[in-house]
Design a protein around this motif. Structure first.
Motif, PDB file in Angstrom:
ATOM      1  N   THR A  20       1.112  -1.339   0.274  1.00  0.00           N
ATOM      2  CA  THR A  20      -0.049   0.077   0.060  1.00  0.00           C
ATOM      3  C   THR A  20       0.557   1.105  -0.254  1.00  0.00           C
ATOM      4  O   THR A  20       1.271   1.050   0.598  1.00  0.00           O
ATOM      5  CB  THR A  20      -0.894   0.350   1.189  1.00  0.00           C
ATOM      6  N   PRO A  21       0.667   2.045  -0.997  1.00  0.00           N
ATOM      7  CA  PRO A  21       1.297   3.279  -0.900  1.00  0.00           C
ATOM      8  C   PRO A  21       1.432   4.243   1.092  1.00  0.00           C
ATOM      9  O   PRO A  21       2.955   4.567   0.880  1.00  0.00           O
ATOM     10  CB  PRO A  21       0.348   4.635  -1.230  1.00  0.00           C
ATOM     11  N   LYS A  22       1.111   3.964   1.661  1.00  0.00           N
ATOM     12  CA  LYS A  22       0.690   4.361   2.991  1.00  0.00           C
ATOM     13  C   LYS A  22       1.391   3.937   4.375  1.00  0.00           C
ATOM     14  O   LYS A  22       2.914   4.524   4.261  1.00  0.00           O
ATOM     15  CB  LYS A  22      -0.848   4.957   3.773  1.00  0.00           C
ATOM     16  N   MET A  23       1.247   2.040   3.797  1.00  0.00           N
ATOM     17  CA  MET A  23       2.149   1.307   4.522  1.00  0.00           C
ATOM     18  C   MET A  23       3.492   1.226   4.013  1.00  0.00           C
ATOM     19  O   MET A  23       4.730   0.720   4.710  1.00  0.00           O
ATOM     20  CB  MET A  23       1.057   0.375   5.179  1.00  0.00           C
ATOM     21  N   GLY A  24       3.287   0.872   2.955  1.00  0.00           N
ATOM     22  CA  GLY A  24       4.046   0.226   2.333  1.00  0.00           C
ATOM     23  C   GLY A  24       4.293  -1.106   2.551  1.00  0.00           C
ATOM     24  O   GLY A  24       3.416  -2.146   2.388  1.00  0.00           O
ATOM     25  N   GLU A  25       5.345  -2.706   2.463  1.00  0.00           N
ATOM     26  CA  GLU A  25       5.017  -3.478   2.048  1.00  0.00           C
ATOM     27  C   GLU A  25       4.470  -4.420   3.402  1.00  0.00           C
ATOM     28  O   GLU A  25       5.176  -4.645   4.467  1.00  0.00           O
ATOM     29  CB  GLU A  25       6.109  -4.610   1.746  1.00  0.00           C
ATOM     30  N   LEU A  26       2.916  -5.341   3.269  1.00  0.00           N
ATOM     31  CA  LEU A  26       2.851  -5.611   4.260  1.00  0.00           C
ATOM     32  C   LEU A  26       2.371  -7.320   4.398  1.00  0.00           C
ATOM     33  O   LEU A  26       2.264  -7.328   3.127  1.00  0.00           O
ATOM     34  CB  LEU A  26       2.226  -5.027   4.980  1.00  0.00           C
ATOM     35  N   LEU A  27       2.483  -8.112   5.398  1.00  0.00           N
ATOM     36  CA  LEU A  27       1.630  -9.862   4.758  1.00  0.00           C
ATOM     37  C   LEU A  27       1.030  -9.424   5.679  1.00  0.00           C
ATOM     38  O   LEU A  27       0.379  -8.864   6.913  1.00  0.00           O
ATOM     39  CB  LEU A  27       3.411 -10.061   6.401  1.00  0.00           C
ATOM     40  N   THR A  28       0.183 -10.208   4.944  1.00  0.00           N
ATOM     41  CA  THR A  28      -1.548  -9.607   5.464  1.00  0.00           C
ATOM     42  C   THR A  28      -2.184 -11.769   4.826  1.00  0.00           C
ATOM     43  O   THR A  28      -1.594 -11.287   4.149  1.00  0.00           O
ATOM     44  CB  THR A  28      -2.377  -9.043   5.402  1.00  0.00           C
ATOM     45  N   LYS A  29      -3.001 -11.533   5.937  1.00  0.00           N
ATOM     46  CA  LYS A  29      -3.810 -12.833   5.362  1.00  0.00           C
ATOM     47  C   LYS A  29      -5.401 -13.201   4.554  1.00  0.00           C
ATOM     48  O   LYS A  29      -5.982 -11.170   5.116  1.00  0.00           O
ATOM     49  CB  LYS A  29      -4.625 -12.772   6.683  1.00  0.00           C
ATOM     50  N   VAL A  30      -4.843 -13.140   3.030  1.00  0.00           N
ATOM     51  CA  VAL A  30      -5.765 -13.416   1.968  1.00  0.00           C
ATOM     52  C   VAL A  30      -6.716 -14.342   1.985  1.00  0.00           C
ATOM     53  O   VAL A  30      -6.550 -15.167   2.277  1.00  0.00           O
ATOM     54  CB  VAL A  30      -4.804 -12.981   1.467  1.00  0.00           C
ATOM     55  N   THR A  31      -8.028 -13.778   2.127  1.00  0.00           N
ATOM     56  CA  THR A  31      -9.632 -14.962   2.054  1.00  0.00           C
ATOM     57  C   THR A  31      -9.739 -15.412   0.289  1.00  0.00           C
ATOM     58  O   THR A  31     -10.281 -13.862   0.167  1.00  0.00           O
ATOM     59  CB  THR A  31     -10.504 -14.686   3.544  1.00  0.00           C
ATOM     60  N   TYR A  32     -10.060 -16.300   0.469  1.00  0.00           N
ATOM     61  CA  TYR A  32     -10.281 -16.634  -1.664  1.00  0.00           C
ATOM     62  C   TYR A  32     -11.570 -17.557  -0.818  1.00  0.00           C
ATOM     63  O   TYR A  32     -11.300 -18.124  -0.390  1.00  0.00           O
ATOM     64  CB  TYR A  32      -9.637 -17.440  -2.083  1.00  0.00           C
ATOM     65  N   ILE A  33     -12.978 -16.716  -1.596  1.00  0.00           N
ATOM     66  CA  ILE A  33     -14.454 -17.666  -1.843  1.00  0.00           C
ATOM     67  C   ILE A  33     -13.536 -17.718  -3.240  1.00  0.00           C
ATOM     68  O   ILE A  33     -13.982 -17.224  -4.561  1.00  0.00           O
ATOM     69  CB  ILE A  33     -14.974 -16.822  -1.722  1.00  0.00           C
ATOM     70  N   ARG A  34     -14.276 -18.919  -4.116  1.00  0.00           N
ATOM     71  CA  ARG A  34     -14.150 -20.319  -5.099  1.00  0.00           C
ATOM     72  C   ARG A  34     -15.042 -21.036  -5.026  1.00  0.00           C
ATOM     73  O   ARG A  34     -15.388 -21.843  -3.827  1.00  0.00           O
ATOM     74  CB  ARG A  34     -12.421 -20.511  -5.166  1.00  0.00           C
ATOM     75  N   LYS A  35     -15.383 -20.913  -6.711  1.00  0.00           N
ATOM     76  CA  LYS A  35     -16.459 -21.786  -7.240  1.00  0.00           C
ATOM     77  C   LYS A  35     -14.897 -23.270  -7.282  1.00  0.00           C
ATOM     78  O   LYS A  35     -14.506 -22.739  -8.304  1.00  0.00           O
ATOM     79  CB  LYS A  35     -17.314 -21.305  -7.934  1.00  0.00           C
ATOM     80  N   HIS A  36     -15.820 -24.558  -6.748  1.00  0.00           N
ATOM     81  CA  HIS A  36     -14.860 -25.577  -7.663  1.00  0.00           C
ATOM     82  C   HIS A  36     -15.830 -26.737  -8.349  1.00  0.00           C
ATOM     83  O   HIS A  36     -16.773 -26.953  -7.683  1.00  0.00           O
ATOM     84  CB  HIS A  36     -14.003 -26.546  -5.829  1.00  0.00           C
ATOM     85  N   VAL A  37     -15.394 -27.139  -9.367  1.00  0.00           N
ATOM     86  CA  VAL A  37     -16.217 -28.264  -9.684  1.00  0.00           C
ATOM     87  C   VAL A  37     -15.563 -29.599  -9.994  1.00  0.00           C
ATOM     88  O   VAL A  37     -14.404 -29.933 -10.619  1.00  0.00           O
ATOM     89  CB  VAL A  37     -16.954 -27.398 -11.432  1.00  0.00           C
ATOM     90  N   PHE A  38     -16.153 -30.458  -8.939  1.00  0.00           N
ATOM     91  CA  PHE A  38     -15.677 -31.546  -8.981  1.00  0.00           C
ATOM     92  C   PHE A  38     -13.864 -31.713  -7.761  1.00  0.00           C
ATOM     93  O   PHE A  38     -12.716 -32.346  -8.699  1.00  0.00           O
ATOM     94  CB  PHE A  38     -15.006 -32.449 -10.771  1.00  0.00           C
ATOM     95  N   SER A  39     -13.831 -30.582  -7.366  1.00  0.00           N
ATOM     96  CA  SER A  39     -12.740 -30.266  -6.223  1.00  0.00           C
ATOM     97  C   SER A  39     -11.242 -29.623  -7.497  1.00  0.00           C
ATOM     98  O   SER A  39     -10.090 -29.660  -6.828  1.00  0.00           O
ATOM     99  CB  SER A  39     -11.987 -31.970  -6.054  1.00  0.00           C
ATOM    100  N   ILE A  40     -11.566 -29.161  -8.883  1.00  0.00           N
ATOM    101  CA  ILE A  40     -10.913 -28.479  -9.536  1.00  0.00           C
ATOM    102  C   ILE A  40     -11.967 -26.836  -9.292  1.00  0.00           C
ATOM    103  O   ILE A  40     -12.914 -26.208  -9.810  1.00  0.00           O
ATOM    104  CB  ILE A  40     -11.207 -28.216 -10.867  1.00  0.00           C
ATOM    105  N   PRO A  41     -10.793 -25.730  -8.899  1.00  0.00           N
ATOM    106  CA  PRO A  41     -11.004 -24.079  -8.389  1.00  0.00           C
ATOM    107  C   PRO A  41     -11.685 -23.562 -10.465  1.00  0.00           C
ATOM    108  O   PRO A  41     -10.503 -23.901 -11.227  1.00  0.00           O
ATOM    109  CB  PRO A  41      -9.809 -23.853  -8.151  1.00  0.00           C
ATOM    110  N   ILE A  42     -12.377 -22.953 -10.319  1.00  0.00           N
ATOM    111  CA  ILE A  42     -13.101 -22.862 -11.698  1.00  0.00           C
ATOM    112  C   ILE A  42     -13.243 -21.414 -11.748  1.00  0.00           C
ATOM    113  O   ILE A  42     -12.271 -20.450 -12.401  1.00  0.00           O
ATOM    114  CB  ILE A  42     -14.623 -23.522 -11.415  1.00  0.00           C
ATOM    115  N   LYS A  43     -12.986 -20.646 -10.775  1.00  0.00           N
ATOM    116  CA  LYS A  43     -13.613 -19.310 -10.628  1.00  0.00           C
ATOM    117  C   LYS A  43     -13.646 -18.772  -9.108  1.00  0.00           C
ATOM    118  O   LYS A  43     -14.112 -19.059  -7.998  1.00  0.00           O
ATOM    119  CB  LYS A  43     -15.065 -19.033 -10.961  1.00  0.00           C
ATOM    120  N   THR A  44     -13.035 -17.037  -8.837  1.00  0.00           N
ATOM    121  CA  THR A  44     -12.470 -16.580  -7.986  1.00  0.00           C
ATOM    122  C   THR A  44     -13.825 -15.218  -7.479  1.00  0.00           C
ATOM    123  O   THR A  44     -13.844 -14.985  -8.347  1.00  0.00           O
ATOM    124  CB  THR A  44     -10.998 -15.629  -7.511  1.00  0.00           C
TER     125      THR A  44
END
Length: 63
Positions: A17-41
């Motif tokens: 981020t321009p204000k804080m610089g580099e940071l480590l953060t937790k990112v949560t993805y919600i994805r659609k899976h078909v037959f356990s293969i990720p199709i779309k975020t």
């Protein structure tokens, strides 16, 4: 047996981020899976240092 499933997965990523610089953060993805293969975020969001939830469009990936 379910053919289509929605899964939530959390990873730790480097963000910039321009204000804080580099940071480590937790990112949560919600994805659609078909037959356990990720199709779309469907959505991704991150948790801030103070515990607030923000959309990932406000910061870019660190280089």
């Amino acid at each position: 047996m379910r053919l289509i499933r929605v899964k939530r997965e959390t990873k730790i990523e480097k963000r910039f981020t321009p204000k804080m610089g580099e940071l480590l953060t937790k990112v949560t993805y919600i994805r659609k899976h078909v037959f356990s293969i990720p199709i779309k975020t469907i959505h991704k969001y991150r948790e801030t240092y103070y515990g607030k939830i923000k959309d990932c469009k406000s910061c870019e990936l660190a280089k």
